[in-house]
Scaffold this motif. Structure first.
Motif, short mmCIF file in Angstrom:
data_model
loop_
_atom_site.label_atom_id
_atom_site.label_comp_id
_atom_site.label_asym_id
_atom_site.label_seq_id
_atom_site.Cartn_x
_atom_site.Cartn_y
_atom_site.Cartn_z
N GLY A 1 0.79 -1.22 0.00
CA GLY A 1 0.00 0.00 0.00
C GLY A 1 0.82 1.26 0.00
N VAL A 2 2.14 1.18 -0.27
CA VAL A 2 3.01 2.36 -0.28
C VAL A 2 3.88 2.33 -1.54
N ILE A 3 3.96 3.47 -2.21
CA ILE A 3 4.88 3.62 -3.35
C ILE A 3 5.89 4.70 -2.99
N ASN A 4 7.16 4.42 -3.15
CA ASN A 4 8.23 5.40 -2.96
C ASN A 4 8.86 5.72 -4.30
N VAL A 5 8.88 6.99 -4.65
CA VAL A 5 9.47 7.45 -5.91
C VAL A 5 10.70 8.28 -5.55
N HIS A 6 11.89 7.82 -5.98
CA HIS A 6 13.14 8.43 -5.57
C HIS A 6 13.74 9.30 -6.68
N ARG A 7 14.41 10.37 -6.24
CA ARG A 7 15.23 11.15 -7.17
C ARG A 7 16.30 10.23 -7.76
N ASP A 8 16.50 10.31 -9.05
CA ASP A 8 17.48 9.48 -9.76
C ASP A 8 17.16 7.99 -9.70
N PHE B 1 -4.24 9.39 -3.12
CA PHE B 1 -3.23 8.86 -2.21
C PHE B 1 -2.97 9.92 -1.15
N ALA B 2 -2.20 9.55 -0.13
CA ALA B 2 -1.65 10.51 0.82
C ALA B 2 -0.20 10.72 0.44
N ALA B 3 0.16 11.94 0.04
CA ALA B 3 1.48 12.24 -0.51
C ALA B 3 2.33 13.00 0.49
N SER B 4 3.59 12.62 0.60
CA SER B 4 4.55 13.34 1.44
C SER B 4 5.92 13.26 0.80
N ALA B 5 6.79 14.21 1.18
CA ALA B 5 8.15 14.24 0.65
C ALA B 5 9.10 14.63 1.79
N PRO B 6 9.81 13.68 2.38
CA PRO B 6 10.72 13.98 3.49
C PRO B 6 11.71 15.07 3.10
N GLY B 7 11.90 16.03 4.03
CA GLY B 7 12.83 17.13 3.80
C GLY B 7 12.24 18.32 3.09
N ALA C 1 -3.72 14.17 1.90
CA ALA C 1 -4.60 13.48 0.95
C ALA C 1 -4.73 14.31 -0.31
N ARG C 2 -4.45 13.69 -1.46
CA ARG C 2 -4.53 14.37 -2.76
C ARG C 2 -5.30 13.50 -3.72
N SER C 3 -5.86 14.14 -4.75
CA SER C 3 -6.66 13.44 -5.74
C SER C 3 -6.50 14.14 -7.08
N ARG D 1 12.76 12.17 -2.11
CA ARG D 1 11.84 11.05 -2.25
C ARG D 1 10.41 11.54 -2.06
N VAL D 2 9.49 10.90 -2.77
CA VAL D 2 8.06 11.11 -2.56
C VAL D 2 7.44 9.78 -2.14
N THR D 3 6.66 9.81 -1.08
CA THR D 3 5.97 8.62 -0.59
C THR D 3 4.47 8.80 -0.82
N LEU D 4 3.87 7.82 -1.49
CA LEU D 4 2.44 7.82 -1.77
C LEU D 4 1.82 6.65 -1.01
N GLN D 5 1.03 6.97 0.00
CA GLN D 5 0.39 5.95 0.81
C GLN D 5 -1.03 5.69 0.31
N ARG D 6 -1.41 4.43 0.35
CA ARG D 6 -2.75 3.99 -0.02
C ARG D 6 -3.19 4.50 -1.39
N PRO D 7 -2.35 4.37 -2.41
CA PRO D 7 -2.77 4.82 -3.74
C PRO D 7 -3.91 3.96 -4.28
#
Length: 470
Positions: free
Chosen positions: A36-43, A63-69, A103-105, A132-138
């Motif tokens: 239930g989690v997708i992580n999209v990383h720089r490079d 999904f619920a979107a976040s980006a650490p930092g 939460a985004r749509s 990094r971007v983390t998308l929870q429950r997409p």
């Protein structure tokens, strides 16, 4: 929630399926990370989310979107950008301005029956601090028909502001970013036809109304504009030559641009977020926001922000980063102070018939505090053009001393004020206060604890009256 019950829902492994009949089925999750989690990383490599559609329809991904930092308040850390494609076609971008999940749509456009693949890629325009971007429950949803499906079908694609041929092509990754969209409908002249109008909330506007006037006259520092309007027939099809958009100088012009399916392609082309239907070459950012929701009847446009509380925090953070906040805050000055010191109020008013010539009266709100009831804090800061002359449900703010809470308020008053030269004598009647709140320490709205319904009229002879006491 009522609308979601009419949707068929696609979820990753480990998430529940909602709605019936089932229109989309998910293949085993191909993205690395917890279920239930997708992580999209720089490079890093693009991540994919395959699904199978049971029929034609407009798809939405949420999904619920976040980006650490990342922090919208900090230069060099404003946001991370994710490019979203369907079957290899770039559909929309996601600007993630927070290290906390939000939460985004977003719309994915039309999908036909069969297998499809959503691809998510870390994109240019991301701030240096974003890794990094983390998308929870997409999940992907397709409306089963009705008003939601029609609204999604005609929603505008808003291309990012680039300042072409000069300027930053990724402006909306750091300023005036589109946050949320919605639609409103009304009957058209032809029987069975409807007019659909789409509006967008931007995080701020770099031009147009200055920030202190925005807070006084609109109760926010975001920019809210209608973008596109079109007539549809009984089947939901676009009626030829009815599409219009809000052009520079707030003009309403016929839409002569191109469509992707039934989605008009427009570009934010002014510093106050008006549209053009001629697109600059190869713009990098585009936004297909989920516009399936609408505004409750009889409420101000700002209620759209109330149901997306994170928009208040983003608005406040942009003001801080761009140096538009007075420090320390002082209610006696015209400058915008710390937004946590403001009472955010929505009220309803109507203006009566004029008795003479001159300017129309506006209404401002005044607040008196228990510890000093002789002091009156005005939403318009005693500026005639900052009072509100439009009728219906409206929003404003009142700047108060730091640390003020609702429990400190002794009274809220309606203040009649002509907006220009002369006074046409019209009375103004306030009929409700729909909500009133402060922002908490995190710049999120606290629960509303102010409400009132009734009828209080202010006139030339009696220009102020109390509308609320605790």
């Amino acid at each position: 929630m009522r609308n979601r019950a009419r949707h068929a829902v696609l979820a990753l492994t480990g998430a529940a399926l909602v709605g019936a009949p089932l229109l989309l089925a998910v293949s085993p999750a191909s993205a690395a990370g917890a279920p239930g989690v997708i992580n999209v990383h720089r490079d890093g490599p693009a991540k994919s989310l395959p699904f199978t559609a049971g029929r034609d329809g407009e798809a939405v991904i949420s999904f619920a979107a976040s980006a650490p930092g990342v922090s919208w308040a900090r230069k060099g850390a404003e946001s991370a950008v994710v490019a979203i494609s369907v079957d290899g076609r770039h559909v929309t971008d996601l600007v993630v301005p927070s290290s906390e999940p939000v939460a985004r749509s977003l719309g994915l456009g039309h999908v036909g029956p069969g297998e499809h693949e959503v691809t998510l890629r870390f994109a240019k325009g991301s701030a240096p601090a974003a890794r990094r971007v983390t998308l929870q429950r997409p999940r992907v949803q397709v409306p089963s028909g009705g008003a939601d499906a029609v609204a999604l079908r005609h929603a505008p694609i808003v291309v990012g502001r680039t300042g072409w041929p000069l300027g930053d092509p990724y402006q909306n990754a750091t300023t005036d970013t589109p946050l949320v969209a919605w639609h409103e409908t009304r009957p058209a002249a032809a029987p069975g036809h409807r007019i659909i109008e789409y509006s967008v909330v931007w995080s701020n506007e770099d031009g147009g109304t200055d920030s202190p006037a925005l807070m006084a006259r609109w109760g926010r520092t975001t920019d809210i504009e209608w973008v596109y309007r079109v007539e549809v027939d009984e089947s939901g099809a676009r009626v030829d030559d009815t599409a219009v958009y809000q052009a520079p100088m707030h003009m309403t012009l016929k839409f002569r641009g191109r469509y992707e399916g039934d989605h008009p392609v427009l570009q934010t082309c002014t510093s106050n977020n008006n549209m053009c239907d001629v697109i600059s070459p190869k713009p990098p950012l585009r936004f297909l926001l989920d516009a399936s929701r609408t505004r409750p009847d009889g409420r101000a446009r700002e209620v759209v922000m109330d149901r997306e509380p994170w928009t208040y925090r983003i608005a406040a953070q942009e003001m801080i980063r761009e140096g538009k906040i007075e420090t320390p805050s002082d209610p006696a000055t015209l400058e915008v102070g710390d937004q946590r010191t403001y009472l955010f109020v929505e009220f309803a008013k109507k203006t009566g018939s004029p008795t003479g010539s001159g300017s129309v009266p506006g209404v401002a709100l005044g607040v008196r505090l228990k510890d000093d009831p002789s002091a009156l804090y005005r939403s318009d800061h005693d500026q005639p053009t900052w009072s509100i002359d439009r009728d219906g449900a409206v929003a404003t703010t009142v700047e108060l001393p730091e640390g003020t809470a609702v429990s400190d308020i002794a009274a809220i008053e309606a203040l009649r004020r002509p907006t220009g030269a002369g006074d046409n004598g019209a009375p103004a009647t306030v009929t409700s206060i729909n909500r009133g709140f402060f922002l908490d320490d995190s710049y999120l709205p606290q629960p509303s604890s102010i409400g009132w319904k009734g009828s209080v009229t202010v006139t030339q002879e009696k220009p102020s009256a109390v509308v609320w006491r605790p």
